[in-house]
Design an enzyme around this catalytic site. Structure first.
Site, PDB file in Angstrom:
ATOM      1  N   ASP A  12       0.820  -1.212   0.000  1.00 52.71           N
ATOM      2  CA  ASP A  12       0.000   0.000   0.000  1.00 52.71           C
ATOM      3  C   ASP A  12       0.859   1.268   0.000  1.00 52.71           C
ATOM      4  O   ASP A  12       1.704   1.438   0.874  1.00 52.71           O
ATOM      5  CB  ASP A  12      -0.923  -0.009   1.226  1.00 52.71           C
ATOM      6  N   SER A  62      -6.635   4.491  -1.291  1.00 52.82           N
ATOM      7  CA  SER A  62      -6.763   3.058  -1.008  1.00 52.82           C
ATOM      8  C   SER A  62      -8.156   2.523  -1.314  1.00 52.82           C
ATOM      9  O   SER A  62      -8.305   1.408  -1.814  1.00 52.82           O
ATOM     10  CB  SER A  62      -6.392   2.773   0.447  1.00 52.82           C
ATOM     11  N   ARG A 153     -15.109  26.243   1.349  1.00 45.78           N
ATOM     12  CA  ARG A 153     -14.430  25.186   2.124  1.00 45.78           C
ATOM     13  C   ARG A 153     -13.563  24.317   1.226  1.00 45.78           C
ATOM     14  O   ARG A 153     -12.404  24.066   1.515  1.00 45.78           O
ATOM     15  CB  ARG A 153     -15.460  24.296   2.832  1.00 45.78           C
ATOM     16  N   ARG A 264     -24.195  15.846   2.561  1.00 45.04           N
ATOM     17  CA  ARG A 264     -24.658  17.207   2.844  1.00 45.04           C
ATOM     18  C   ARG A 264     -25.837  17.620   1.948  1.00 45.04           C
ATOM     19  O   ARG A 264     -26.238  18.782   1.938  1.00 45.04           O
ATOM     20  CB  ARG A 264     -23.505  18.204   2.715  1.00 45.04           C
TER      21      ARG A 264
END
Length: 511
Positions: A12, A62, A153, A264
């Site tokens: 990984d 991943s 954001r 959201r």
């Protein structure tokens, strides 16, 4: 009888690049990896961008990596799926969109488009709004209204005017659309049941209530003057010359909510669609019978139509192995256990018949740079025991270290992590070879290959570099240009199992 297992070994976060500065993969002493690389057929694979279903240039991760590996195909993430649909013309043929437009056209109703107004690509993309405006124009709609949620954001905190200007330019160019309301995402995209916030956004959209302005840019200018920036802009109404709202969402109107990420989008959608909504008083004249379209599946609670329905990943590698009566083992330590199980199986929790799972606990340390070997030795010991017991036809293994220690951005601990993994890799692969089996040694994305930024700061993110693939079988050739979606077909090929039609990836072994 001795099994001849085929193993898929995922290192990984083990990416490849030539430059050695800040590159723990290159700096580590890894005699076993180097031995297999030099002795057996090898290539590199693309593990980022569109090759794994992400936008071009975006680093892999991943979850995405293991989904693609297990599915044996490119698994498009929502953003890319919509981008590809726009590019290939599917978007404007989407029946759910066309039905919403027909509802507005045939009943002389308005079409309302709402969502996050930025190119952040986390919850939405402004290009999807532009594509909807083009579609509305093409289908002859005139009453098209935009309710823009300001971001601040996923993009800079004072970038709203850039996106409003882009939208105004597109409205002018396309020839349809008017901005009807503006609100900061803090209100319209709450997910923490702070219904007082959601109510303000709802009332601006449904009733035209709230501070009123002649233009969206005026809303932002006034907010900035009061020290209130994009995310927190109070839900505001755009008005016509006579002071009336440009538009309110009314009974029977069509709505397309163009956010693609659900979390959201659920609360505000429920407010508009849920007949039994009780979280605040919507008032007597709240808009009913809306033709409400969600870009993707938001939630069972949202009573709307879905434009891009969930993709069910049938015939992932685990399912195919199971169908052929083969025994398989999934093994990893805690940090990557969901990846070799849930994500490798296409988002399925349950085991397939003939599947066994071994979870080795990750060490309890504050950060893994304090214990770079993590639980690699324990994973290796457990696996070697399994190989010697002749139990499994296929093995899927993840060594977490290069990624988890790589996230520290610290070179020395990451070198130690890779050296520990290399030692374990040698024992595992040699045990497989001793049984007459074969291993595919690969990675899901880069990370440990760049630990220092160009300005000399720690680099803690993933990379877009290619990853290795080695197949420990002599007398074969591996083709170039492979992707993660080719690994499952390669594993099946080693086991003599035909890949199913759903797997659009192809074996890396040249015929």
């Amino acid at each position: 009888m001795s099994k001849k297992p085929a193993a898929l070994i995922i290192l990984d976060g083990f990416g490849l690049r030539n430059e050695t500065v800040g590159n723990a993969v290159a700096l580590a002493k890894k005699p076993n990896f180097d031995r297999y690389w030099n002795q057996y057929p090898h290539q590199t694979l693309t593990a980022s961008g569109e090759a794994v279903g992400l936008p071009e240039g975006q680093m892999g991760n991943s979850e995405v990596g293991h989904l693609n590996i297990g599915a044996g195909r490119i698994v498009y993430q929502s953003l890319t799926r919509v981008n590809v649909a726009i590019r290939e013309g599917e978007f404007e043929r989407n029946q759910t969109f066309l039905d919403a437009i027909s509802n507005a056209k045939e009943n002389n109703k308005a079409l309302h488009l709402f969502g996050l107004l930025s190119d952040g690509g986390v919850h939405s993309h402004i290009n999807h709004l532009f594509a909807l405006l083009k579609l509305a124009k093409k289908e002859g709609l005139t009453k098209v209204y935009i309710h823009g949620f300001l971001d601040g954001r996923d993009v800079g905190p004072q970038t709203a005017k850039t996106y409003i200007n882009q939208l105004n330019d597109q409205i002018k160019e396309i020839g349809v659309g008017e901005i009807a309301s503006i609100s900061g995402r803090y209100y319209s995209m709450d997910r923490d049941k702070r219904w007082d916030r959601v109510e303000k956004a709802y009332r601006a959209m449904a009733y035209g209530e709230g501070p009123s302005y002649r233009s969206a840019l005026d809303v932002v200018d006034d907010s900035y003057a009061n020290g209130i920036y994009d995310e927190f802009v109070i839900p505001s109404v755009i008005t016509k010359e006579n002071g009336e709202p440009v538009a309110k969402i009314q009974d029977g109107d069509s709505v397309i909510f163009y956010n693609f990420r659900p979390d959201r989008a659920i609360q505000i959608s429920n407010t508009f669609t849920n007949k039994d909504f009780r979280d605040f008083d919507r008032g007597e004249n709240y808009p009913k019978n809306l033709y409400f379209v969600c870009l993707t599946h938001f939630s069972e609670t949202v009573d709307g139509y879905v434009a891009f329905k969930p993709i069910n990943l049938d015939n992932t590698v685990g399912e195919v192995l199971s169908q052929h009566g083969l025994k398989q083992l999934r093994i990893a330590e805690t940090e990557k256990y969901p990846h070799v199980t849930f994500f490798m199986s296409g988002g399925r929790e349950a085991e397939f018949p003939g599947e066994e799972r071994i979870l080795i606990n990750s060490p309890k340390v504050a950060t893994y740079d304090l214990k770079p070997e993590m639980s690699a030795y324990e994973v290796k010991d457990a696996l070697v025991k399994e190989i010697e017991a002749d139990k499994h036809d296929a093995i899927i293994l993840n060594f977490a270290n290069p990624d988890m220690v790589g996230h520290s951005g610290m070179v020395e601990p990451t070198i130690k992590a890779i050296e520990a993994v290399d030692e374990c890799l040698g024992e595992v692969v040699d045990a497989i070879l001793a049984k007459g089996g074969h291993a595919i040694i690969t990675a899901d994305h880069g990370n440990a290959d760049i630990l220092i930024t160009e300005s000399g700061e720690p680099h803690t993110a993933h990379t877009t570099n290619p990853v290795p693939v080695i197949v420990t079988k002599e007398g074969i050739t591996l083709r170039e240009g492979g992707i993660l979606g080719d690994l499952a077909p390669t594993l099946l090929d080693l086991l003599g199992v035909e890949k199913p039609k759903e797997m659009t990836g192809t074996s890396l072994i040249q015929k």
